[in-house]
Design a protein around this motif. Structure first.
Motif, PDB file in Angstrom:
ATOM      1  N   LYS A  36      19.112  35.071  26.465  1.00 20.77           N
ATOM      2  CA  LYS A  36      19.515  33.736  25.990  1.00 20.77           C
ATOM      3  C   LYS A  36      20.768  33.768  25.117  1.00 20.77           C
ATOM      4  O   LYS A  36      20.941  32.950  24.232  1.00 20.77           O
ATOM      5  CB  LYS A  36      18.376  33.062  25.210  1.00 20.77           C
ATOM      6  N   GLN A  37      21.655  34.723  25.368  1.00 15.30           N
ATOM      7  CA  GLN A  37      22.893  34.818  24.607  1.00 15.30           C
ATOM      8  C   GLN A  37      24.096  34.291  25.385  1.00 15.30           C
ATOM      9  O   GLN A  37      25.195  34.226  24.854  1.00 15.30           O
ATOM     10  CB  GLN A  37      23.159  36.267  24.206  1.00 15.30           C
ATOM     11  N   LEU A  38      23.882  33.917  26.632  1.00 16.37           N
ATOM     12  CA  LEU A  38      24.981  33.456  27.475  1.00 16.37           C
ATOM     13  C   LEU A  38      25.119  31.944  27.338  1.00 16.37           C
ATOM     14  O   LEU A  38      24.197  31.192  27.642  1.00 16.37           O
ATOM     15  CB  LEU A  38      24.720  33.837  28.936  1.00 16.37           C
ATOM     16  N   ALA A  39      26.282  31.509  26.884  1.00 21.96           N
ATOM     17  CA  ALA A  39      26.511  30.081  26.668  1.00 21.96           C
ATOM     18  C   ALA A  39      26.878  29.365  27.964  1.00 21.96           C
ATOM     19  O   ALA A  39      26.480  28.226  28.186  1.00 21.96           O
ATOM     20  CB  ALA A  39      27.609  29.885  25.637  1.00 21.96           C
ATOM     21  N   ASN A  40      27.634  30.035  28.827  1.00 26.82           N
ATOM     22  CA  ASN A  40      28.128  29.392  30.044  1.00 26.82           C
ATOM     23  C   ASN A  40      27.694  30.213  31.257  1.00 26.82           C
ATOM     24  O   ASN A  40      28.304  31.228  31.579  1.00 26.82           O
ATOM     25  CB  ASN A  40      29.653  29.274  29.979  1.00 26.82           C
ATOM     26  N   SER A  41      26.670  29.754  31.951  1.00 30.64           N
ATOM     27  CA  SER A  41      26.160  30.503  33.102  1.00 30.64           C
ATOM     28  C   SER A  41      27.081  30.403  34.316  1.00 30.64           C
ATOM     29  O   SER A  41      26.896  31.128  35.292  1.00 30.64           O
ATOM     30  CB  SER A  41      24.762  30.025  33.470  1.00 30.64           C
ATOM     31  N   ASN A  42      28.084  29.534  34.266  1.00 31.94           N
ATOM     32  CA  ASN A  42      29.051  29.443  35.363  1.00 31.94           C
ATOM     33  C   ASN A  42      29.904  30.702  35.476  1.00 31.94           C
ATOM     34  O   ASN A  42      30.506  30.946  36.521  1.00 31.94           O
ATOM     35  CB  ASN A  42      29.959  28.231  35.193  1.00 31.94           C
ATOM     36  N   GLU A  43      29.967  31.479  34.417  1.00 26.79           N
ATOM     37  CA  GLU A  43      30.732  32.725  34.458  1.00 26.79           C
ATOM     38  C   GLU A  43      30.182  33.659  35.532  1.00 26.79           C
ATOM     39  O   GLU A  43      30.948  34.336  36.220  1.00 26.79           O
ATOM     40  CB  GLU A  43      30.682  33.425  33.100  1.00 26.79           C
ATOM     41  N   ILE A  44      28.864  33.687  35.677  1.00 33.15           N
ATOM     42  CA  ILE A  44      28.242  34.538  36.694  1.00 33.15           C
ATOM     43  C   ILE A  44      28.671  34.074  38.079  1.00 33.15           C
ATOM     44  O   ILE A  44      29.055  34.886  38.931  1.00 33.15           O
ATOM     45  CB  ILE A  44      26.706  34.530  36.551  1.00 33.15           C
ATOM     46  N   LYS A  45      28.633  32.781  38.303  1.00 38.82           N
ATOM     47  CA  LYS A  45      29.033  32.222  39.596  1.00 38.82           C
ATOM     48  C   LYS A  45      30.485  32.564  39.907  1.00 38.82           C
ATOM     49  O   LYS A  45      30.815  32.977  41.027  1.00 38.82           O
ATOM     50  CB  LYS A  45      28.841  30.708  39.580  1.00 38.82           C
ATOM     51  N   ASN A  46      31.360  32.412  38.926  1.00 40.74           N
ATOM     52  CA  ASN A  46      32.779  32.687  39.141  1.00 40.74           C
ATOM     53  C   ASN A  46      33.028  34.160  39.452  1.00 40.74           C
ATOM     54  O   ASN A  46      33.848  34.488  40.317  1.00 40.74           O
ATOM     55  CB  ASN A  46      33.593  32.255  37.930  1.00 40.74           C
ATOM     56  N   LEU A  47      32.317  35.046  38.763  1.00 41.22           N
ATOM     57  CA  LEU A  47      32.477  36.473  39.040  1.00 41.22           C
ATOM     58  C   LEU A  47      31.967  36.822  40.432  1.00 41.22           C
ATOM     59  O   LEU A  47      32.563  37.640  41.134  1.00 41.22           O
ATOM     60  CB  LEU A  47      31.750  37.312  37.989  1.00 41.22           C
ATOM     61  N   LYS A  48      30.873  36.204  40.836  1.00 41.17           N
ATOM     62  CA  LYS A  48      30.350  36.455  42.184  1.00 41.17           C
ATOM     63  C   LYS A  48      31.337  35.982  43.247  1.00 41.17           C
ATOM     64  O   LYS A  48      31.505  36.637  44.283  1.00 41.17           O
ATOM     65  CB  LYS A  48      29.006  35.755  42.375  1.00 41.17           C
ATOM     66  N   LEU A  49      31.992  34.859  42.997  1.00 47.16           N
ATOM     67  CA  LEU A  49      33.004  34.368  43.940  1.00 47.16           C
ATOM     68  C   LEU A  49      34.181  35.337  44.029  1.00 47.16           C
ATOM     69  O   LEU A  49      34.675  35.629  45.123  1.00 47.16           O
ATOM     70  CB  LEU A  49      33.490  32.981  43.529  1.00 47.16           C
ATOM     71  N   ASP A  50      34.621  35.830  42.880  1.00 50.23           N
ATOM     72  CA  ASP A  50      35.718  36.804  42.873  1.00 50.23           C
ATOM     73  C   ASP A  50      35.312  38.076  43.609  1.00 50.23           C
ATOM     74  O   ASP A  50      36.093  38.643  44.373  1.00 50.23           O
ATOM     75  CB  ASP A  50      36.136  37.143  41.445  1.00 50.23           C
ATOM     76  N   LYS A  51      34.081  38.513  43.388  1.00 51.69           N
ATOM     77  CA  LYS A  51      33.580  39.711  44.066  1.00 51.69           C
ATOM     78  C   LYS A  51      33.583  39.499  45.581  1.00 51.69           C
ATOM     79  O   LYS A  51      34.014  40.376  46.336  1.00 51.69           O
ATOM     80  CB  LYS A  51      32.171  40.028  43.574  1.00 51.69           C
ATOM     81  N   SER A  52      33.150  38.340  46.020  1.00 55.72           N
ATOM     82  CA  SER A  52      33.134  38.035  47.452  1.00 55.72           C
ATOM     83  C   SER A  52      34.538  38.013  48.037  1.00 55.72           C
ATOM     84  O   SER A  52      34.763  38.509  49.147  1.00 55.72           O
ATOM     85  CB  SER A  52      32.467  36.686  47.698  1.00 55.72           C
ATOM     86  N   ARG A  53      35.468  37.454  47.296  1.00 50.94           N
ATOM     87  CA  ARG A  53      36.854  37.423  47.773  1.00 50.94           C
ATOM     88  C   ARG A  53      37.416  38.833  47.922  1.00 50.94           C
ATOM     89  O   ARG A  53      38.085  39.144  48.910  1.00 50.94           O
ATOM     90  CB  ARG A  53      37.722  36.616  46.807  1.00 50.94           C
ATOM     91  N   ILE A  54      37.148  39.670  46.938  1.00 56.65           N
ATOM     92  CA  ILE A  54      37.643  41.049  46.990  1.00 56.65           C
ATOM     93  C   ILE A  54      37.024  41.793  48.166  1.00 56.65           C
ATOM     94  O   ILE A  54      37.719  42.485  48.919  1.00 56.65           O
ATOM     95  CB  ILE A  54      37.357  41.773  45.657  1.00 56.65           C
ATOM     96  N   LEU A  55      35.724  41.653  48.346  1.00 57.58           N
ATOM     97  CA  LEU A  55      35.058  42.326  49.464  1.00 57.58           C
ATOM     98  C   LEU A  55      35.571  41.813  50.805  1.00 57.58           C
ATOM     99  O   LEU A  55      35.703  42.586  51.763  1.00 57.58           O
ATOM    100  CB  LEU A  55      33.546  42.145  49.359  1.00 57.58           C
ATOM    101  N   THR A  56      35.887  40.538  50.873  1.00 53.15           N
ATOM    102  CA  THR A  56      36.440  39.970  52.101  1.00 53.15           C
ATOM    103  C   THR A  56      37.788  40.600  52.431  1.00 53.15           C
ATOM    104  O   THR A  56      38.039  40.994  53.575  1.00 53.15           O
ATOM    105  CB  THR A  56      36.587  38.440  51.964  1.00 53.15           C
ATOM    106  N   VAL A  57      38.645  40.725  51.442  1.00 54.71           N
ATOM    107  CA  VAL A  57      39.967  41.320  51.663  1.00 54.71           C
ATOM    108  C   VAL A  57      39.829  42.791  52.059  1.00 54.71           C
ATOM    109  O   VAL A  57      40.515  43.262  52.970  1.00 54.71           O
ATOM    110  CB  VAL A  57      40.854  41.150  50.410  1.00 54.71           C
ATOM    111  N   ILE A  58      38.934  43.511  51.409  1.00 55.30           N
ATOM    112  CA  ILE A  58      38.718  44.922  51.751  1.00 55.30           C
ATOM    113  C   ILE A  58      38.245  45.045  53.201  1.00 55.30           C
ATOM    114  O   ILE A  58      38.738  45.887  53.959  1.00 55.30           O
ATOM    115  CB  ILE A  58      37.707  45.562  50.772  1.00 55.30           C
TER     116      ILE A  58
END
Length: 66
Positions: A36-58
């Motif tokens: 319960k220390q995370l103020a903005n749970s959207n950060e997880i979503k954004n990182l997952k999107l970035d991870k998907s983009r990187i994996l797509t390019v690879i």
């Protein structure tokens, strides 16, 4: 959040390093979410999107090399 064009401009080593950093950050954010220390749970979503983009390019590059 990284755009797909900025990701495509990076070389393979930079992408793998970025992927490693994202995985580490995701782990940290998951721990913060559970404690319960995370103020903005959207950060997880954004990182997952970035991870998907990187994996797509690879994967695109692997296909082009074959």
């Amino acid at each position: 959040m990284s755009s797909i064009d900025s990701i495509r401009d990076k070389n393979d080593n930079e992408l793998l390093e970025e992927l490693s950093n994202i995985n580490r950050d995701l782990l940290d954010l998951r721990f913060k979410l559970e404690t319960k220390q995370l103020a903005n749970s959207n950060e997880i979503k954004n990182l997952k999107l970035d991870k998907s983009r990187i994996l797509t390019v690879i994967n695109e590059r692997k296909i082009l090399r074959s």
